[in-house]
Design a protein around this motif. Structure first.
Motif, mmCIF file in Angstrom:
data_model
loop_
_atom_site.group_PDB
_atom_site.id
_atom_site.type_symbol
_atom_site.label_atom_id
_atom_site.label_comp_id
_atom_site.label_asym_id
_atom_site.label_seq_id
_atom_site.Cartn_x
_atom_site.Cartn_y
_atom_site.Cartn_z
ATOM 1 N N ALA A 1 0.615 -13.570 -7.449
ATOM 2 C CA ALA A 1 1.087 -12.403 -6.827
ATOM 3 C C ALA A 1 -0.138 -11.476 -6.212
ATOM 4 O O ALA A 1 -1.175 -11.364 -6.925
ATOM 5 C CB ALA A 1 2.063 -11.573 -7.620
ATOM 6 N N ARG B 1 3.024 -15.000 -3.859
ATOM 7 C CA ARG B 1 3.744 -14.089 -2.930
ATOM 8 C C ARG B 1 3.046 -12.847 -2.769
ATOM 9 O O ARG B 1 2.647 -12.252 -3.817
ATOM 10 C CB ARG B 1 5.213 -13.825 -3.200
ATOM 11 N N VAL C 1 3.276 -8.757 -2.401
ATOM 12 C CA VAL C 1 4.331 -7.733 -2.524
ATOM 13 C C VAL C 1 3.883 -6.541 -1.959
ATOM 14 O O VAL C 1 2.555 -5.898 -2.084
ATOM 15 C CB VAL C 1 4.526 -7.615 -4.003
ATOM 16 N N GLU C 2 4.682 -5.718 -1.087
ATOM 17 C CA GLU C 2 4.453 -4.428 -0.502
ATOM 18 C C GLU C 2 5.435 -3.600 -1.333
ATOM 19 O O GLU C 2 6.434 -3.704 -1.605
ATOM 20 C CB GLU C 2 4.835 -4.487 1.012
ATOM 21 N N SER C 3 4.607 -2.098 -1.237
ATOM 22 C CA SER C 3 5.701 -1.145 -1.845
ATOM 23 C C SER C 3 5.208 0.020 -0.871
ATOM 24 O O SER C 3 4.124 0.404 -0.528
ATOM 25 C CB SER C 3 5.619 -0.794 -3.153
ATOM 26 N N ILE D 1 5.745 -2.286 -10.928
ATOM 27 C CA ILE D 1 5.632 -3.436 -10.206
ATOM 28 C C ILE D 1 4.681 -4.538 -10.967
ATOM 29 O O ILE D 1 5.257 -5.806 -10.955
ATOM 30 C CB ILE D 1 4.715 -3.317 -8.871
#
Lengths: 355, 344
Positions: free
Chosen positions: B31, B64, B66-68, B78
């Protein structure tokens, strides 16, 4: 149309159902719109929504993450609602939240660690003072000089970010870091975590307390009632002897105190320091929370949890699907658009007042 | 009833979605946590993600990004979710995640953790740092040579160059001090103007500040100010002078007016880590220094400017690079050595 509204309030349609529908409708609309967006990119909306629900509420740990994300929104939602219900369109909660966070962190890392747990109340009081003073200014200008509060509070957000940015890049910069952060606050000043290892902290209870206090203030106190009257009809309020400027300033100051507690809670419980990017727009999401919650205590609580769920699940869902963050933005945006029906009512009231 | 069945089926389909691929590669998925600014920033995040995708492709590992929106305060949640969700490698591009990562890594012994631009402890934590001072040194050396050559278009007689940092912070001064040192290695009497924009996202301010430097006799300005630097590059184009880009290859933002770019190869670092991880050679507990030697920092290819720069200048830069790699030149590193006497 207005007859219908009166009929609703008279109990022909129970108020609770009306409010409940007003709360649920934006979400139904948002699920529909984002479902279409998912279909358009070739995903099965049902799968994705189930996955999101699981990420938000599926296990104790995920619920804790959701509540953790909702915590700052409890404060900013209440802070916004206090003003909105009095017809004061305060959009400056974000700036107050940020300055308060910096003020609380400042207490937390400059005072000697020997103060121990008493650092926490000191930081909260100082943060609330800073934020209340910050919002007092546009409140005073609005009450006495009719300076438009939308413009003044919106602009003050940039000023607040500028001040905080300057301080965290200069005088308060941690020497140990290569980034724009203050030093960490003392360990004794940390708000305790409720369900470790989750980041859910005692600030959540303080936020709940704010929501409950807000509910009592609006329903059981004279000033709360006066605030609502000022929001409904300023001329009438004046005629029956309510000080309209006083009510406006009180709303702004109370809003500042709650935003200040929120900033302090976020600094002492979540980040343990002040950082650039301290608030990714909690004040603005707080507006959506207040609007969607129709300025009621229960509504604010539920909206805050829902937006918290979107924030936490919207991120972690990306671990298990190819859904981009944009989907969450679509959901949030749609909810806001449909919740904004309330804003148009407020604007209508302002026009009528001017006429 | 029907809806309920569909929901369960849907959830099951998604839950199992990851495992077949992961089993095929026999390595748990990776990730990449995207930092503030998000994907599409044309800089740090995008570059890292390119390396991430290249690494996944090379190794066949599933992974993958991952955005936040709330990446600063949700970092710990996260990261824990990634480890709980079966990810074997978690790379965070967000600086603020260093502190929580160090604390939570011992809880997840089966997951490997990577943090950037800082040094963190832990057997399963690898720290990636970039020798931006080395790359900036080369940029300074090139600029000092070019500013002395009035035969090049847009160069004046003054031996003056400039650098604009986003904020006054050790992480930015690391670039600036390297730049000054490189310039002074060519010409000890050179004047390097230094200014800070106090923002990373204000192109208009960058443009104004760069114009002021050009008015003060500078003809080359190094931008170390992120989005504010876009304005610095625009000013160079408008005034017919030169900017030096940073982090990514910004040469084509104003072809011919960007002398070169000091590229931070976060893509090289991320890809390198994924390959090591896939081979079971994750450098846990180590600090990985990506400098000139590792191709972790570099000057751009200068597609638009190399024909107008005399070859001797570029050869000199290459010679300095070789000397730095060989250890014959020590470039001052503000982030580990503090501030030098020549720059307080």
């Amino acid at each position: 149309m207005s007859d219908q509204a009166i009929a609703q309030n008279n109990g022909v349609v129970p108020d609770a159902i009306g409010k409940g529908f007003a709360f649920v409708f934006p979400f139904i609309a948002a699920i529909f719109v984002s479902g279409l967006a998912l279909l358009a990119i070739g995903e099965n909306p049902v799968d994705i929504f189930v996955l999101m629900a699981n990420e938000a509420f599926g296990t104790e740990r995920r619920i804790a993450a959701t509540l953790s994300a909702a915590t700052p929104l409890l404060f900013t939602g209440v802070a916004t609602a206090i003003c909105f219900r009095s017809g004061v369109f305060n959009v400056g909660v974000d700036g107050a939240f940020v300055l308060a966070g910096l003020a609380a962190a400042y207490i937390g890392f400059t005072l000697p660690a020997a103060f121990g747990v008493s650092l926490i109340p000191m930081a909260f009081v100082f943060a609330a003072l800073v934020a209340a003073a910050w919002l007092y200014v546009p409140g005073y200008l609005m009450a006495h000089y009719e300076v438009d509060e939308v413009v003044s509070t919106l602009m003050l957000n940039f000023v607040a970010l500028g001040i905080a940015g300057y301080l965290v890049n200069g005088p308060l910069l941690s020497e140990l870091s290569g980034n724009n952060v203050t030093p960490l606050i003392h360990e004794a000043a940390h708000l305790p975590r409720l369900l470790p290892p989750s980041t859910l902290h005692a600030g959540f209870f303080i936020g709940l307390l704010m929501v409950i206090a807000y509910g009592i203030w609006t329903r059981r106190t004279a000033t709360g009632f006066e605030g609502a009257l000022v929001g409904l009809n300023q001329r009438f309020s004046r005629a029956i002897g309510i000080s309209v400027p006083g009510a406006i300033i009180l709303a702004m100051v109370l809003s500042g105190i709650v935003a200040g507690f929120g900033g302090a809670s976020h600094a002492m419980g979540q980040l343990h320091r002040f950082v650039e990017g301290f608030s990714p727009g909690y004040g603005f999401t707080g507006m959506a929370v207040a609007l969607l919650g129709r300025n009621t205590a229960l509504g604010i609580f539920l909206s805050a949890v829902l937006f918290g769920a979107l924030a936490s699940a919207g991120t972690t869902v990306q671990f298990f699907s190819d859904i981009p963050l944009d989907l969450v933005n679509i959901v949030e945006g749609t909810v806001m658009i449909f919740a904004v029906v309330e804003i148009s009512r407020l604007a209508w009231r302002r026009r009528r007042k001017a006429a | 009833m029907k809806l309920r069945k569909m929901m369960i089926g849907g959830a099951a389909a998604i839950m199992t979605g990851l495992s077949p691929v992961a089993m095929a590669a026999d390595v748990a998925p990776a990730a990449l946590i995207i930092a503030q600014g998000g994907l599409g920033d044309g800089s740090w995040n995008d570059t890292a993600n390119a390396g991430f995708e290249a690494g996944l492709k090379k190794t066949g590992i599933e992974g993958r990004p991952v955005e936040s929106k709330d990446v600063a305060s949700q970092g710990e949640e996260i990261m824990r979710r990634a480890a709980d969700g079966g990810f074997g490698l978690v790379i965070s591009l967000e600086w603020i995640h260093g502190e929580p990562m160090e604390k939570l890594a011992p809880d997840y012994k089966d997951t490997d953790w990577v943090i950037m631009n800082q040094t963190r402890k832990g057997d399963n934590v690898a720290s990636v740092v970039f020798a931006e001072h080395e790359g900036s040194y080369l940029a300074g050396a090139l600029a000092a040579q070019v500013t002395a050559d009035t035969s090049i278009k847009g160069i004046n007689e003054d031996a003056v160059i400039g650098v604009i940092g986003g904020v006054k912070a050790p992480g930015i001064d690391k670039f600036i001090v390297g730049f000054i040192q490189g310039a002074e290695a060519i010409n000890p009497d050179i004047k390097v103007l230094v200014a800070y924009s106090d923002s990373f996202g204000d192109p208009a301010k960058g443009q104004q500040m760069a114009k002021a430097m050009f008015d003060d006799g500078a003809d080359i300005v190094y931008q170390v100010a992120g989005g504010t630097g876009i304005g610095i590059i625009e000013a160079a184009k408008a005034e017919g002078h030169y900017a030096i880009g940073v982090d990514t290859d910004q040469d084509s933002m104003a072809p011919g007016n960007v002398l070169t770019s000091m590229i931070k190869r976060v893509d090289v670092a991320v890809e390198d880590i994924i390959v090591n991880y896939a081979d079971g050679k994750f450098p846990g507990g180590e600090v990985m220094d990506f400098g000139l030697a590792q191709n972790g920092v570099a000057l751009s290819d200068m597609t638009h400017t190399k024909d107008m720069i005399p070859a001797a200048y570029l050869e000199k830069v290459d010679a300095l690079k070789a000397d730095i790699i060989a250890g014959k030149i020590d470039v001052w590193d503000v982030s580990t050595q503090g501030y030098p006497d020549f720059f307080k």
